[in-house]
Design a protein around this motif. Structure first.
Motif, PDB file in Angstrom:
ATOM      1  N   ILE A 180      70.233  27.356  83.376  1.00  0.00           N
ATOM      2  CA  ILE A 180      69.521  28.283  83.337  1.00  0.00           C
ATOM      3  C   ILE A 180      67.888  27.714  83.630  1.00  0.00           C
ATOM      4  O   ILE A 180      67.497  26.822  83.099  1.00  0.00           O
ATOM      5  CB  ILE A 180      69.448  28.731  81.797  1.00  0.00           C
ATOM      6  N   GLY A 181      67.315  28.458  84.451  1.00  0.00           N
ATOM      7  CA  GLY A 181      66.169  28.231  85.047  1.00  0.00           C
ATOM      8  C   GLY A 181      65.198  29.016  85.661  1.00  0.00           C
ATOM      9  O   GLY A 181      65.678  30.184  85.647  1.00  0.00           O
ATOM     10  N   ASN A 182      64.292  28.551  86.364  1.00  0.00           N
ATOM     11  CA  ASN A 182      63.441  29.528  87.288  1.00  0.00           C
ATOM     12  C   ASN A 182      63.316  29.337  88.634  1.00  0.00           C
ATOM     13  O   ASN A 182      62.315  28.522  89.237  1.00  0.00           O
ATOM     14  CB  ASN A 182      62.032  29.631  86.663  1.00  0.00           C
ATOM     15  N   PRO A 183      64.397  29.410  89.380  1.00  0.00           N
ATOM     16  CA  PRO A 183      64.403  28.768  90.838  1.00  0.00           C
ATOM     17  C   PRO A 183      63.785  29.709  91.850  1.00  0.00           C
ATOM     18  O   PRO A 183      63.769  30.978  91.720  1.00  0.00           O
ATOM     19  CB  PRO A 183      66.043  28.938  91.078  1.00  0.00           C
ATOM     20  N   PHE A 184      62.789  28.957  92.660  1.00  0.00           N
ATOM     21  CA  PHE A 184      62.044  29.543  93.551  1.00  0.00           C
ATOM     22  C   PHE A 184      60.951  30.614  93.004  1.00  0.00           C
ATOM     23  O   PHE A 184      60.330  31.324  93.407  1.00  0.00           O
ATOM     24  CB  PHE A 184      62.635  30.193  94.790  1.00  0.00           C
ATOM     25  N   THR A 189      66.982  32.897  85.887  1.00  0.00           N
ATOM     26  CA  THR A 189      68.329  32.988  86.436  1.00  0.00           C
ATOM     27  C   THR A 189      69.427  32.094  86.004  1.00  0.00           C
ATOM     28  O   THR A 189      69.013  30.810  85.584  1.00  0.00           O
ATOM     29  CB  THR A 189      68.084  32.610  87.982  1.00  0.00           C
ATOM     30  N   VAL A 190      70.452  32.601  85.980  1.00  0.00           N
ATOM     31  CA  VAL A 190      71.865  31.796  85.402  1.00  0.00           C
ATOM     32  C   VAL A 190      72.704  31.242  86.726  1.00  0.00           C
ATOM     33  O   VAL A 190      73.251  32.442  87.346  1.00  0.00           O
ATOM     34  CB  VAL A 190      72.384  32.593  84.261  1.00  0.00           C
ATOM     35  N   THR A 191      73.187  30.292  86.581  1.00  0.00           N
ATOM     36  CA  THR A 191      74.162  30.079  87.468  1.00  0.00           C
ATOM     37  C   THR A 191      75.166  29.180  86.989  1.00  0.00           C
ATOM     38  O   THR A 191      75.102  28.651  85.722  1.00  0.00           O
ATOM     39  CB  THR A 191      73.564  29.185  88.660  1.00  0.00           C
ATOM     40  N   GLN A 192      76.585  29.234  87.392  1.00  0.00           N
ATOM     41  CA  GLN A 192      77.707  28.727  86.699  1.00  0.00           C
ATOM     42  C   GLN A 192      78.413  27.978  87.620  1.00  0.00           C
ATOM     43  O   GLN A 192      78.386  27.990  88.779  1.00  0.00           O
ATOM     44  CB  GLN A 192      78.587  29.808  86.094  1.00  0.00           C
ATOM     45  N   GLY A 193      78.897  26.791  86.813  1.00  0.00           N
ATOM     46  CA  GLY A 193      79.832  25.865  87.495  1.00  0.00           C
ATOM     47  C   GLY A 193      80.699  25.098  86.523  1.00  0.00           C
ATOM     48  O   GLY A 193      80.719  25.536  85.414  1.00  0.00           O
ATOM     49  N   ILE A 194      80.871  23.829  87.079  1.00  0.00           N
ATOM     50  CA  ILE A 194      81.610  23.032  86.057  1.00  0.00           C
ATOM     51  C   ILE A 194      80.722  21.535  86.023  1.00  0.00           C
ATOM     52  O   ILE A 194      80.134  21.037  86.901  1.00  0.00           O
ATOM     53  CB  ILE A 194      83.133  22.609  86.482  1.00  0.00           C
ATOM     54  N   GLY A 224      62.484  24.568  91.102  1.00  0.00           N
ATOM     55  CA  GLY A 224      62.061  25.381  90.318  1.00  0.00           C
ATOM     56  C   GLY A 224      62.956  25.189  88.922  1.00  0.00           C
ATOM     57  O   GLY A 224      62.659  25.860  87.860  1.00  0.00           O
ATOM     58  N   ASN A 225      64.198  24.980  89.315  1.00  0.00           N
ATOM     59  CA  ASN A 225      65.116  25.091  88.116  1.00  0.00           C
ATOM     60  C   ASN A 225      64.840  23.480  87.398  1.00  0.00           C
ATOM     61  O   ASN A 225      65.155  23.302  86.160  1.00  0.00           O
ATOM     62  CB  ASN A 225      66.599  24.675  88.591  1.00  0.00           C
ATOM     63  N   SER A 226      63.907  22.507  87.830  1.00  0.00           N
ATOM     64  CA  SER A 226      63.966  21.303  87.113  1.00  0.00           C
ATOM     65  C   SER A 226      63.194  21.538  86.006  1.00  0.00           C
ATOM     66  O   SER A 226      62.327  22.321  85.873  1.00  0.00           O
ATOM     67  CB  SER A 226      62.885  20.548  88.082  1.00  0.00           C
ATOM     68  N   GLY A 227      63.708  20.962  84.960  1.00  0.00           N
ATOM     69  CA  GLY A 227      63.456  21.013  83.900  1.00  0.00           C
ATOM     70  C   GLY A 227      64.144  21.970  82.675  1.00  0.00           C
ATOM     71  O   GLY A 227      64.012  21.981  81.709  1.00  0.00           O
TER      72      GLY A 227
END
Length: 380
Positions: A180-184, A189-194, A224-227
């Motif tokens: 969960i972060g603020n890309p670009f 925004t939420v992205t999903q993976g493993i 932008g996702n950093s942190g």
């Protein structure tokens, strides 16, 4: 028909039959008829939607905007390689301009403390934080550490939602995670993976760090996702997203997060001491090679061999000697030197740890009180 005859001809045989049927069902459960259960909506919640996890963690993830003054040459030919050195020697006046940067952060307690990356706020003149509910505030930089790429901010706002912290030590490869972060700068925004790997060392990737215990994930992480937060399927914080492994600057399915327990320990150090205070055992050690393992008659190469101890250091006071092989700290296996550094990164001076080691092919345990590494004394 008399009652006695009825009981003899019908009732008693029926009771005997029922008793035999019950006994057969008990002895052979597979003979029972299976009633098909209709799944409820709630039973699909895990694989179908992670909305509850996002609703739990999302309000604790913030957008961070920074501004800093940078200097640049005003001459139009300055960027030309043939004229740059000449123009540098001419001492032309520089023009200052404001440069904006963006990133993410995580509210970790209701007192307004926020964890983010050092590289997000490094050199910033101003730091603005925008919450998920739209509120905005100026943030104060409490402190930071470049070696761990972590910074602590604080905002003065009421009714803050702090994230619930999970247990990254129990994270397994294959666990579902959400980034969960603020890309670009597009907004939360939420992205999903493993979880793709645990205990990852980045030294060989060029993204070296003091920490050698990163969580690796394939959840999409972009500039932008950093942190921002890496959370489990229940919305609990597992790590702080910190870097990606891609030359183009966008995600390539390999990104890394600092485990939450290490990040929180660093935050506590910065708040309490103004700097990071890593634990210290007072030893020098090296990874066991197969040759060393054979020379010490060891069955495996798991562990680190002590090559030297510092006089009156924690390990020396605990009875450890050069040649001892440390295999566990507080029950956690120390497979190599990297795991040892990671284990010490979560400890604070004054904590007592249990060390399992091998000496003369005998497994032993001892306890040592972790201390702070002595500062080098200035020479006269």
């Amino acid at each position: 028909m008399s009652l006695q005859r009825f009981l003899q001809d019908w009732a008693i045989p029926a009771l005997i039959g029922l008793a035999m049927a019950a006994a057969l069902l008990l002895l052979f459960p597979h003979l029972r008829g299976q009633t098909e259960k209709v799944p409820t909506v709630g039973s699909f919640q895990g694989p179908v939607s992670y909305a509850s996890a996002v609703n739990l963690a999302g309000p604790a993830v913030v957008n961070i905007f920074t501004r800093k003054v940078v200097s640049q040459r005003r001459h139009p030919l300055y960027n030309h390689p043939l004229y740059r050195r000449l123009l540098d020697n001419m001492n032309l006046p520089q023009q200052e301009r404001m440069q904006s940067n963006l990133g993410s952060g995580v509210i970790v307690n209701a007192h307004g403390y926020i964890l983010t990356n050092y590289h997000v706020v490094s050199g910033a003149e101003e730091i603005a934080v925008v919450l998920a509910d739209g509120r905005e505030a100026q943030a104060k930089l409490v402190g930071s550490d470049a070696d761990f790429d972590l910074a602590v901010l604080r905002v003065e706002l009421d009714s803050l939602t702090a994230i619930e912290v999970g247990d990254p030590d129990k994270a397994q490869v294959g666990d579902v995670v959400l980034a969960i972060g603020n890309p670009f700068g597009v907004g939360q925004t939420v992205t999903q993976g493993i979880i793709s790997a645990t205990g990852r060392d980045l030294a060989s990737t060029g993204n070296g760090s003091y920490l050698q215990n990163f969580l690796q994930t394939d959840a999409a992480v972009n500039p932008g996702n950093s942190g921002g937060a890496l959370v489990d399927a229940y919305g609990k914080l597992l790590g702080i997203n910190t870097s990606i492994l891609n030359q183009s600057g966008s995600t390539g399915g390999i990104s890394f997060a600092i485990p939450a327990n290490i990040a929180l320990k660093i935050m506590q150090d910065i708040i309490e001491f103004g700097r990071v205070v890593p634990g210290w055992l007072g030893i020098e050690a090296q990874t066991l090679s197969p040759q060393l393992a054979r020379s010490f008659n060891l069955a495996s190469t798991n562990g680190v061999i002590i090559t030297a101890t510092y006089n009156q250091g924690p390990a020396s006071l605990a009875g450890l000697k050069p040649g001892d092989v440390i295999t566990h700290i507080n029950g956690d296996p120390i497979n190599d030197g990297k795991h040892g550094v990671a284990a010490m990164a979560t400890l604070r001076p004054g904590e007592v740890v249990t060390i399992t080691y091998i000496r003369d092919r005998e497994v032993r345990t001892t306890q040592a009180t972790v201390s702070e590494k002595p500062q080098p004394q200035a020479r006269d």
